[in-house]
Scaffold this motif. Structure first.
Motif, PDB file in Angstrom:
ATOM      1  N   THR A 124      67.225 -32.169 -47.347  1.00 57.92           N
ATOM      2  CA  THR A 124      66.286 -31.237 -47.990  1.00 57.92           C
ATOM      3  C   THR A 124      66.546 -29.849 -47.456  1.00 57.92           C
ATOM      4  O   THR A 124      66.637 -29.660 -46.241  1.00 57.92           O
ATOM      5  N   SER A 125      66.654 -28.886 -48.368  1.00 57.49           N
ATOM      6  CA  SER A 125      66.769 -27.502 -47.933  1.00 57.49           C
ATOM      7  C   SER A 125      65.441 -26.796 -48.200  1.00 57.49           C
ATOM      8  O   SER A 125      64.684 -27.193 -49.092  1.00 57.49           O
ATOM      9  N   ASN A 126      65.131 -25.776 -47.470  1.00 57.36           N
ATOM     10  CA  ASN A 126      63.878 -25.023 -47.600  1.00 57.36           C
ATOM     11  C   ASN A 126      62.654 -25.938 -47.513  1.00 57.36           C
ATOM     12  O   ASN A 126      61.702 -25.803 -48.276  1.00 57.36           O
ATOM     13  N   SER A 127      62.652 -26.865 -46.603  1.00 56.14           N
ATOM     14  CA  SER A 127      61.553 -27.833 -46.501  1.00 56.14           C
ATOM     15  C   SER A 127      60.222 -27.165 -46.181  1.00 56.14           C
ATOM     16  O   SER A 127      59.166 -27.719 -46.469  1.00 56.14           O
ATOM     17  N   GLU A 128      60.262 -25.954 -45.647  1.00 59.04           N
ATOM     18  CA  GLU A 128      59.006 -25.238 -45.364  1.00 59.04           C
ATOM     19  C   GLU A 128      58.278 -24.834 -46.650  1.00 59.04           C
ATOM     20  O   GLU A 128      57.110 -24.478 -46.632  1.00 59.04           O
ATOM     21  N   ASN A 129      58.974 -24.895 -47.799  1.00 60.63           N
ATOM     22  CA  ASN A 129      58.372 -24.540 -49.088  1.00 60.63           C
ATOM     23  C   ASN A 129      57.988 -25.770 -49.906  1.00 60.63           C
ATOM     24  O   ASN A 129      57.808 -25.685 -51.115  1.00 60.63           O
TER      25      ASN A 129
END
Length: 199
Positions: A35-40
């Motif tokens: 997963t990329s940009n999991s903070e979003n």
């Protein structure tokens, strides 16, 4: 003995074949999942806040012994409260007359004005004709928001923003006409209300 060797070798061959078949049946690739940009990942929704609109009706206006020509004013204040950034509240001011026998003799207007509107009564009670030479002071910047006049209820929509204060004035005039004896001792009223604007 040779027969036993053949059977034994046959069993070994079958076992080897089964091992090869079973081994290939369970062979697989492992997918690479990240997963990329999991903070979003989170979707957050916050609802809009609507400003609070308040109409202060002030003091009750009651007139007794009014004569033809009488004029009066009812001031009200509309205030917007809440917080900076709140959506303005959409409201409706409604004026509802109950004029009865005075339907053709009473007129009214609703003004919005930063400067106060005042009315002064000046009754004339000498001689045989009784009337009022009342006057109203309407400032130059006053804006007519309802100019209805008659017996029908009328409304106007207003937008009330946070941290605002607007003054409205209902000016009522009882005309001085010839022979109004049928109106002696009778009364009329005009009501004002404030409600959320209907969609």
């Amino acid at each position: 003995m040779e027969k036993k060797n053949v059977i034994f070798l046959s069993v070994i061959a079958v076992a080897t074949l089964l091992t090869a078949v079973i081994g290939t049946t369970f062979a697989y690739f492992t997918a690479s999942i990240t997963t990329s940009n999991s903070e979003n990942s989170k979707t957050e929704v916050k609802t809009k806040v609507i400003a609070t609109a308040i109409m202060d009706m002030g003091s009750k206006v009651t007139a007794t012994d009014a004569l033809p020509g009488f004029k009066t004013v009812k001031p009200v204040t509309v205030t917007g409260s809440g917080h900076a950034g709140d959506e303005p509240a959409n409201a409706t001011i409604t004026v509802t007359p109950a004029l009865g026998d005075f339907a053709t003799d009473v007129t009214w207007k609703l003004y919005k004005s930063a400067t106060a509107i005042t009315c002064t009564s000046s009754p004339v009670t000498t001689g045989t004709q009784y009337y009022d030479n009342a006057t109203c002071s309407i400032p130059e910047g006053a804006e007519v928001v309802i100019d209805a006049g008659g017996a029908a209820a009328k409304s106007t929509n207003v937008s009330v923003a946070y941290n605002t204060k607007d003054s409205y004035y209902l000016v009522v005039e009882y005309a001085n006409k010839e022979n109004q004896n049928t109106q002696v001792g009778k009364s009329f009223s005009i009501d004002m209300s404030f409600a959320p604007k209907a969609n």
